[in-house]
Design a protein around this motif. Structure first.
Motif, PDB file in Angstrom:
ATOM      1  N   ARG A   2       0.695  -1.343  -0.039  1.00  0.00           N
ATOM      2  CA  ARG A   2       0.049  -0.193   0.002  1.00  0.00           C
ATOM      3  C   ARG A   2       1.046   1.425  -0.094  1.00  0.00           C
ATOM      4  O   ARG A   2       0.496   2.270  -0.467  1.00  0.00           O
ATOM      5  CB  ARG A   2      -1.030   0.058   1.142  1.00  0.00           C
ATOM      6  N   ARG A   3       1.943   1.231   0.518  1.00  0.00           N
ATOM      7  CA  ARG A   3       2.977   2.405   0.569  1.00  0.00           C
ATOM      8  C   ARG A   3       3.252   2.892  -0.428  1.00  0.00           C
ATOM      9  O   ARG A   3       3.357   4.072  -1.109  1.00  0.00           O
ATOM     10  CB  ARG A   3       3.957   2.255   1.513  1.00  0.00           C
ATOM     11  N   HIS A  75      -2.973  19.983   5.194  1.00  0.00           N
ATOM     12  CA  HIS A  75      -3.758  19.363   5.767  1.00  0.00           C
ATOM     13  C   HIS A  75      -4.220  17.988   4.832  1.00  0.00           C
ATOM     14  O   HIS A  75      -4.354  16.883   5.553  1.00  0.00           O
ATOM     15  CB  HIS A  75      -4.904  19.953   6.144  1.00  0.00           C
ATOM     16  N   LYS A  78      -1.200  15.581   4.918  1.00  0.00           N
ATOM     17  CA  LYS A  78      -1.222  14.932   6.211  1.00  0.00           C
ATOM     18  C   LYS A  78      -2.479  13.944   6.430  1.00  0.00           C
ATOM     19  O   LYS A  78      -2.014  12.703   6.998  1.00  0.00           O
ATOM     20  CB  LYS A  78      -1.452  16.163   7.445  1.00  0.00           C
ATOM     21  N   GLY A  79      -3.502  14.298   5.968  1.00  0.00           N
ATOM     22  CA  GLY A  79      -4.535  13.364   6.068  1.00  0.00           C
ATOM     23  C   GLY A  79      -4.306  12.094   5.096  1.00  0.00           C
ATOM     24  O   GLY A  79      -4.481  10.906   5.619  1.00  0.00           O
ATOM     25  N   LEU A  82      -1.925   9.996   7.341  1.00  0.00           N
ATOM     26  CA  LEU A  82      -2.192   9.278   8.284  1.00  0.00           C
ATOM     27  C   LEU A  82      -3.007   8.043   7.855  1.00  0.00           C
ATOM     28  O   LEU A  82      -3.003   6.833   8.342  1.00  0.00           O
ATOM     29  CB  LEU A  82      -3.074  10.191   9.382  1.00  0.00           C
ATOM     30  N   LEU A  83      -3.770   8.356   6.729  1.00  0.00           N
ATOM     31  CA  LEU A  83      -4.719   7.548   6.439  1.00  0.00           C
ATOM     32  C   LEU A  83      -3.929   6.065   5.883  1.00  0.00           C
ATOM     33  O   LEU A  83      -4.241   4.831   6.040  1.00  0.00           O
ATOM     34  CB  LEU A  83      -5.736   7.800   5.496  1.00  0.00           C
ATOM     35  N   ARG A  85      -1.629   4.851   7.110  1.00  0.00           N
ATOM     36  CA  ARG A  85      -1.121   3.662   8.102  1.00  0.00           C
ATOM     37  C   ARG A  85      -2.403   3.146   8.573  1.00  0.00           C
ATOM     38  O   ARG A  85      -2.121   2.033   9.133  1.00  0.00           O
ATOM     39  CB  ARG A  85      -0.652   4.571   9.442  1.00  0.00           C
ATOM     40  N   ALA A  86      -3.523   3.605   8.368  1.00  0.00           N
ATOM     41  CA  ALA A  86      -4.789   2.809   8.915  1.00  0.00           C
ATOM     42  C   ALA A  86      -5.242   1.711   7.741  1.00  0.00           C
ATOM     43  O   ALA A  86      -5.574   0.743   8.055  1.00  0.00           O
ATOM     44  CB  ALA A  86      -5.731   3.986   9.387  1.00  0.00           C
ATOM     45  N   ARG A  87      -5.162   2.130   6.454  1.00  0.00           N
ATOM     46  CA  ARG A  87      -5.571   1.240   5.488  1.00  0.00           C
ATOM     47  C   ARG A  87      -4.869   1.633   4.107  1.00  0.00           C
ATOM     48  O   ARG A  87      -4.624   2.908   3.975  1.00  0.00           O
ATOM     49  CB  ARG A  87      -7.110   1.452   5.475  1.00  0.00           C
TER      50      ARG A  87
ATOM     51  N   ARG B 119      -3.396   9.177  20.218  1.00  0.00           N
ATOM     52  CA  ARG B 119      -2.321   8.612  19.341  1.00  0.00           C
ATOM     53  C   ARG B 119      -0.963   8.517  20.205  1.00  0.00           C
ATOM     54  O   ARG B 119      -0.270   7.503  20.298  1.00  0.00           O
ATOM     55  CB  ARG B 119      -1.979   9.511  18.403  1.00  0.00           C
ATOM     56  N   GLY B 140      -4.677   2.298  14.615  1.00  0.00           N
ATOM     57  CA  GLY B 140      -5.065   2.394  12.984  1.00  0.00           C
ATOM     58  C   GLY B 140      -6.257   3.323  12.941  1.00  0.00           C
ATOM     59  O   GLY B 140      -6.555   4.457  12.169  1.00  0.00           O
ATOM     60  N   ASP B 141      -7.272   3.153  13.970  1.00  0.00           N
ATOM     61  CA  ASP B 141      -8.513   3.880  13.758  1.00  0.00           C
ATOM     62  C   ASP B 141      -8.281   5.559  14.338  1.00  0.00           C
ATOM     63  O   ASP B 141      -8.898   6.500  13.643  1.00  0.00           O
ATOM     64  CB  ASP B 141      -9.381   3.206  15.022  1.00  0.00           C
ATOM     65  N   TYR B 143      -5.409   6.857  13.621  1.00  0.00           N
ATOM     66  CA  TYR B 143      -4.539   7.589  12.614  1.00  0.00           C
ATOM     67  C   TYR B 143      -5.765   7.930  11.516  1.00  0.00           C
ATOM     68  O   TYR B 143      -5.913   9.125  10.841  1.00  0.00           O
ATOM     69  CB  TYR B 143      -3.954   6.505  11.834  1.00  0.00           C
ATOM     70  N   ALA B 144      -7.032   6.961  11.343  1.00  0.00           N
ATOM     71  CA  ALA B 144      -7.981   7.485  10.555  1.00  0.00           C
ATOM     72  C   ALA B 144      -8.720   8.644  10.851  1.00  0.00           C
ATOM     73  O   ALA B 144      -8.982   9.453  10.024  1.00  0.00           O
ATOM     74  CB  ALA B 144      -8.910   6.094  10.226  1.00  0.00           C
ATOM     75  N   LEU B 146      -7.556  11.117  12.717  1.00  0.00           N
ATOM     76  CA  LEU B 146      -6.714  12.051  12.480  1.00  0.00           C
ATOM     77  C   LEU B 146      -6.800  12.661  11.019  1.00  0.00           C
ATOM     78  O   LEU B 146      -6.646  13.591  10.875  1.00  0.00           O
ATOM     79  CB  LEU B 146      -5.405  11.660  12.953  1.00  0.00           C
ATOM     80  N   ALA B 147      -6.594  11.489  10.329  1.00  0.00           N
ATOM     81  CA  ALA B 147      -6.509  11.591   8.678  1.00  0.00           C
ATOM     82  C   ALA B 147      -7.811  12.533   8.415  1.00  0.00           C
ATOM     83  O   ALA B 147      -7.878  13.549   7.785  1.00  0.00           O
ATOM     84  CB  ALA B 147      -6.532  10.662   7.909  1.00  0.00           C
ATOM     85  N   ALA B 150      -7.821  15.944   9.550  1.00  0.00           N
ATOM     86  CA  ALA B 150      -6.892  16.636   8.519  1.00  0.00           C
ATOM     87  C   ALA B 150      -7.457  16.986   7.040  1.00  0.00           C
ATOM     88  O   ALA B 150      -7.585  18.147   6.584  1.00  0.00           O
ATOM     89  CB  ALA B 150      -5.418  15.880   8.023  1.00  0.00           C
ATOM     90  N   GLN B 165     -17.471   6.258  12.640  1.00  0.00           N
ATOM     91  CA  GLN B 165     -16.028   5.715  12.994  1.00  0.00           C
ATOM     92  C   GLN B 165     -16.156   4.499  13.921  1.00  0.00           C
ATOM     93  O   GLN B 165     -16.969   4.400  14.933  1.00  0.00           O
ATOM     94  CB  GLN B 165     -15.189   6.465  13.485  1.00  0.00           C
ATOM     95  N   ASN B 338       0.249  -2.433  10.006  1.00  0.00           N
ATOM     96  CA  ASN B 338       1.313  -2.088   8.903  1.00  0.00           C
ATOM     97  C   ASN B 338       2.016  -1.122   9.835  1.00  0.00           C
ATOM     98  O   ASN B 338       1.405  -0.031  10.216  1.00  0.00           O
ATOM     99  CB  ASN B 338       0.368  -1.450   7.855  1.00  0.00           C
ATOM    100  N   SER B 339       3.134  -1.248  10.083  1.00  0.00           N
ATOM    101  CA  SER B 339       3.901  -0.462  11.010  1.00  0.00           C
ATOM    102  C   SER B 339       5.400  -0.322  10.313  1.00  0.00           C
ATOM    103  O   SER B 339       5.890  -1.189   9.780  1.00  0.00           O
ATOM    104  CB  SER B 339       3.999  -0.923  12.382  1.00  0.00           C
ATOM    105  N   SER B 340       6.024   0.921  10.620  1.00  0.00           N
ATOM    106  CA  SER B 340       7.427   1.347  10.629  1.00  0.00           C
ATOM    107  C   SER B 340       8.049   1.670  11.525  1.00  0.00           C
ATOM    108  O   SER B 340       7.552   2.881  12.150  1.00  0.00           O
ATOM    109  CB  SER B 340       7.372   1.988   9.264  1.00  0.00           C
TER     110      SER B 340
END
Lengths: 400, 362
Positions: A2-3, A75, A78-79, A82-83, A85-87, B119, B140-141, B143-144, B146-147, B150, B165, B338-340
Motif C-alpha cells: 500500500r505504501r 492538511h 497529512k490526511g 495518516l490514512l 497507516r490505517a488502510r 495517538r 489504526g482507527d 490515524y484514520a 486524525l486523517a 486533516a 467511525q 502495517n507499521s514502520s
C-alpha cells in the motif's frame, strides 16, 4: 504494497519538468529550515514519500503546518499520510465524501507549486515584457496565470534581475478579461495605482491590496470593461487559495503579499499579467530593446525635423487617440508644424513594456519635454507601438 | 474466577492473566475473590457498588495495579471520563511498562475527540509492547480519525456526522501485571517494604522492565543517517574493543547484518522454527514471560492467516566484543497491521552465530 502505491499516487503530481536534486539533507528528519519556502518543504515531503519514508514525510508536514496552520494542502497531505497507516489509500485526497472539486483544487495547487519550484527562472533569461524599466521603477512584477506564479524583478541598472517568485490565485474562469463579472484576470501591461492598508479592507483581502489600472487605454479601445482588479492577500481562514478561484484579482498568501508590498511603488511599479510568460535570452532581449529604442529616437528626431511626413510615417493607419483618428491627427500636426521655426523634443525616464498576447504591442511611457519657438510643454506621455509589416508604428498616444 | 473475559483477549495470554491476578498479595485467593466479586458487580451493571468495593480494595492496597485498573474501567462504564483518565494516567506514571492503561487512556481521549493525545498514548503502548495487536488496531482507527480531521481542515468539510467511525477497543483486563513495578524510585523508608514481597526471583524482570525506557528519546536513536553513522563508528570501537583489528569488526558487522536479514526473512516466510532459532537461550522475553509461553505466542502470531512481510533498513551495528547492538527500521506489513518503527536488537555471538538477546522498539 500500500505504501508504494500511495507514493505513486502523490508522485504522479511531481512528474513534471526536469528532476532537480532535492536540496537539503536527505533522510535526516530535520524540523526547521533556513529556506522555509512552502515549495521547498513540499518538495522535501514528496521526496520522503518517494523513498517510502512516510514517518519522515509526516514529520515534515506537521512542521510545515506548525508554521502555517491554515495551509489546506498541507492538511490534505497529512490526511493521506495518516490514512495510509490505517488502510490502503488509492488516490490523492483520499477523504471519504470529499467534494471532488475541492480535492482537485488542492491537487492543482500542489502541481502548480511543485512545478514552479522545479522550473525556477534561470539567470540568463528574462521575461520578454520587461524591455526597459525607467530608472525610478525599482521593481517590476510579472504574472504567469497558467503557472499560477508571480515573479518579482529588480531594476538593476536597466537590466531586470530576478528577486523572488510567489504562488498566486487568479480568476475562476481564467485569464483575458473582457467584461465586468466574467471572473477572469486581465492580460496586459498595468501598474500599481495605490496601496490599500489592511485596516481599510475586510478580512477577505487579507493583509492588504494594490489596485492596478485595469482597464488601461488599450483595454478601453478593445472594448474591455470591468473594474477593481487588485493584487491582494488571503482571508484569515486559509493560507492560500486554489490556482483559479478569484473574480479576476491576483491573490497572494498574506506572508507573500507582505514581502511583495515592500517593493511596490504606487503609481509606478509595473504589473504585467500574461497567460504564459515568454522568456528571452539576454542577448535577444538586448537586441529587441536596442531596436525599439532606436525607432523611438527616430520618431523624436523626425518630430524635431518639422518634416510632417517623416514624422507621420511612425503612425499606424489605425492610429487613434481619443476620438481623433490618423487623418485628423495628421491635419492638426501639419497646421501646428507650419508655425514652427524650431522644435526640441526630449524623452526622459522612458520605459518600454511589451504587451503579452498575440499582437506585437509595446507600451512606451516617458516624460516628454517639448520646446519650440512658440510653445513649451512638459508632460508624461504613453504610446502603444504595434508592429505592422515588420515596422514599429504608433497606434495610440496620450497623456499618461 | 473472572467470568467476563474480554473478546479481544488472546487465549495464549490466559496463563499470564492468572499470574497477574495473583501478584503482590499475601493471600492470593482472597484477592482473586475480591476482584471476581467486583467483576460480577460490573457484569450486572452495578457500577456504584463495584466502585465502592474497588475503592475499599484499593484503600487496603494503594499500589495495586489490578485494583486501580478496575477502578478506571468502572469509571469509564459510569461515563466519568475525566476521573477515568486520571486513574489511567496515574497508572501509566506508576507502571509505564504496562500497555493496557495507555490503551484505555487512548480510548477515553478518542471518545473526547482528542486524537493527538490518543495517538501518543497508543504509541507509548506499542513502544513498550511492540506486538500489541489491540493497540495497533486502535492506533489504526486513531490515524484514520486524525486523517479525517486533516481532511476537514484541507477541504473545509464537516465530517463529524458523516463518517461513523468504529469505536476503539477498551481493554478489560490487565494482563501484563506480572512484572509491574512502580516507576517511582522508593526513596522513603516506608516503601522498601513493598518490593521484596513481589520479587523473590527478580533479577530477570528488572531487565525486562527496561523496554519501557526508550520511550522518551526514541528520536535520538533513530535520527542518525547512514553516512554519519559510518563515520562515527571508528570512535566507538577502539574504546570498546581495542584488541580487535578493523577487518574483524567489519566481518562481524557483515555477519550480524546477514543474521538480522535472515531473521526478518524467516519471519516473512512464516518459518517459526527458523525465526525462533535466531533467539539466544537467555533471550529476555517481554515482561519476563516464560520462554515457552513467549514462543507459543510468537508462533500463534506468526502463523495467523495472511501474508507477513518484514523488512529492515538503515541497519546500524555497534559491536562490543561478542556483543552487538543493532539498530534499524523495521517495516512490518500483515493483513491487519502495517507499521514502520525503529527497532533495537542486542545480539550475542554464540557458537559462531549471532543470536538475539534483547529486542525492543526504539
Amino acid at each position: 504494497m500500500r505504501r508504494v502505491a500511495f507514493g505513486g499516487v502523490l508522485l504522479t503530481l511531481v512528474a513534471v519538468g526536469p528532476a532537480l536534486p532535492v536540496p537539503g539533507k536527505s533522510g535526516a528528519p530535520t524540523t526547521t529550515y533556513s529556506d522555509a519556502g512552502i515549495e521547498a518543504q513540499l518538495v522535501r515531503i514528496y521526496a520522503e514519500i518517494e523513498k517510502n519514508k512516510l514517518e519522515n514525510a509526516l514529520n515534515l508536514v506537521e512542521s510545515l503546518l506548525h508554521q502555517h496552520p491554515n495551509f489546506r494542502l498541507g492538511h490534505l497531505i497529512k490526511g493521506d499520510l495518516l490514512l495510509a497507516r490505517a488502510r490502503p489509500i488509492s488516490t490523492f485526497g483520499n477523504a471519504t465524501n470529499a467534494p471532488q472539486e475541492r480535492v482537485a483544487d488542492l491537487r492543482d495547487e500542489a502541481v502548480a507549486r511543485l512545478k514552479a519550484y522545479k522550473q525556477k527562472p534561470t539567470n540568463n533569461a528574462v521575461p520578454r515584457y520587461l524591455l526597459q524599466m525607467q530608472p525610478d521603477q525599482k521593481h517590476a512584477v510579472v504574472v504567469d496565470t497558467q503557472k499560477a506564479r508571480l515573479y518579482l524583478y529588480e531594476n538593476d541598472k536597466g537590466r531586470p534581475r530576478f528577486v523572488a517568485d510567489y504562488y498566486i490565485t487568479h480568476g475562476k474562469l481564467g485569464a483575458d478579461k473582457m467584461k465586468e463579472g466574467d471572473k477572469k484576470t486581465p492580460i496586459g501591461v498595468y501598474h500599481v495605482t495605490t496601496s490599500l492598508p489592511r485596516q481599510k479592507l475586510t478580512d477577505f483581502y487579507g493583509s492588504g491590496a494594490f489596485p492596478i489600472n485595469y482597464p488601461n487605454e488599450w483595454d478601453k479601445r478593445q472594448g474591455r470593461n470591468g473594474h477593481g482588479i487588485w493584487l491582494h492577500g488571503t482571508p484569515s481562514d486559509t493560507f492560500s487559495r486554489p490556482p483559479k478561484a478569484s473574480d479576476g484579482c491576483v491573490v497572494l498568501a498574506n506572508t507573500d503579499l507582505d514581502a511583495l508590498a515592500k517593493n511596490l511603488q504606487p503609481g509606478l511599479t509595473p504589473v504585467i499579467i500574461s497567460n504564459e510568460i515568454e522568456w528571452l535570452s539576454l542577448d535577444d532581449w538586448q537586441k529587441e530593446r536596442a531596436a525599439l529604442n532606436k525607432t523611438i529616437d527616430t520618431w523624436r528626431a523626425d518630430w524635431e525635423s518639422r518634416d510632417t511626413d517623416r514624422f507621420l510615417r511612425h503612425y499606424s493607419k489605425k492610429f487613434q487617440a481619443g476620438k481623433q483618428g490618423l487623418d485628423e491627427f495628421a491635419k492638426q500636426k501639419r497646421q501646428v508644424n507650419a508655425g514652427k521655426e524650431w522644435i526640441k523634443v526630449k524623452t526622459e525616464n522612458l520605459s518600454m513594456f511589451r504587451n503579452p498576447g498575440k499582437e506585437e504591442l509595446v507600451v512606451v511611457t516617458f516624460e516628454q519635454d517639448y520646446r519650440s519657438n512658440n510653445l513649451s510643454n512638459q508632460m508624461k506621455k504613453r504610446q502603444y507601438w504595434i508592429r505592422e509589416d515588420g515596422n514599429w508604428k504608433i497606434i495610440y498616444e496620450g497623456a499618461a | 474466577m473472572p467470568s467476563i473475559l474480554p473478546k479481544q483477549l488472546r487465549t495464549s495470554r490466559l496463563p499470564a492473566l492468572l499470574i497477574a491476578l495473583a501478584i503482590g498479595l499475601a493471600s492470593p485467593i482472597a484477592q482473586a475473590d475480591n476482584l471476581a466479586d467486583i467483576q460480577k458487580l460490573m457484569k450486572n451493571g452495578q457500577y456504584p457498588q463495584a466502585l465502592e468495593k474497588t475503592d475499599a480494595y484499593i484503600a487496603s492496597k494503594p499500589r495495586d495495579a489490578q485494583g486501580r485498573f478496575m477502578k478506571g474501567l468502572i469509571l469509564t462504564e459510569m461515563n466519568r471520563p475525566v476521573d477515568a483518565i486520571a486513574v489511567f494516567t496515574k497508572l501509566t506514571e506508576d507502571y509505564p511498562e504496562l500497555p493496557e492503561p495507555y490503551n484505555n487512556l487512548a480510548v477515553l481521549y478518542a471518545q473526547q475527540k482528542q486524537y493527538d493525545k490518543a495517538r501518543t498514548a497508543l504509541e507509548m503502548a506499542i513502544r513498550t509492547h511492540p506486538a500489541y495487536a489491540i493497540a495497533y488496531e486502535n492506533l489504526g482507527d486513531v490515524y484514520a480519525k486524525l486523517a479525517s480531521q486533516a481532511y476537514d481542515k484541507a477541504l473545509q468539510l464537516d465530517s463529524a456526522n458523516s463518517t461513523a467511525q468504529g469505536k476503539l477497543s477498551l481493554i478489560r483486563d490487565l494482563i501484563s501485571t506480572g512484572n509491574a513495578r512502580p516507576a517511582g524510585r522508593p526513596t522513603t523508608v516506608a516503601k522498601p517494604v513493598e518490593p521484596p514481597k513481589a520479587t523473590p526471583t527478580e533479577p530477570v524482570k528488572v531487565a525486562a522492565a527496561e523496554p519501557a525506557k526508550p520511550a522518551s528519546p526514541p528520536a535520538a536513536t533513530v535520527a542518525p543517517v547512514a553516512a554519519p553513522a559510518v563515520a562515527a563508528k571508528p570512535i566507538d570501537k577502539p574504546a570498546a574493543e581495542p584488541a580487535k583489528p578493523a577487518g574483524d569488526t567489519a566481518a562481524a558487522e557483515g555477519e550480524i547484518t546477514s543474521a538480522v536479514q535472515a531473521w526478518a526473512a524467516a519471519w516473512s516466510r512464516k518459518d517459526v522454527k527458523a525465526y525462533l532459532a535466531h533467539y539466544a537461550g537467555d533471550f529476555q522475553t517481554p515482561n519476563g514471560m516464560a520462554r515457552k509461553a513467549w514462543e507459543a505466542e510468537r508462533q500463534q502470531r506468526i502463523e495467523k492467516p495472511g501474508k507477513i512481510s518484514v523488512s529492515v533498513a538503515d541497519v546500524k551495528v555497534t559491536i562490543n566484543g561478542d556483543k552487538a547492538t543493532v539498530k534499524f527500521r523495521q517495516d512490518y506489513k500483515s493483513a491487519s497491521l502495517n507499521s514502520s518503527a525503529g527497532k533495537t536488537l542486542v545480539m550475542i555471538r554464540s557458537g559462531g552465530k549471532w543470536l538475539i538477546q534483547q529486542e525492543r522498539v526504539g
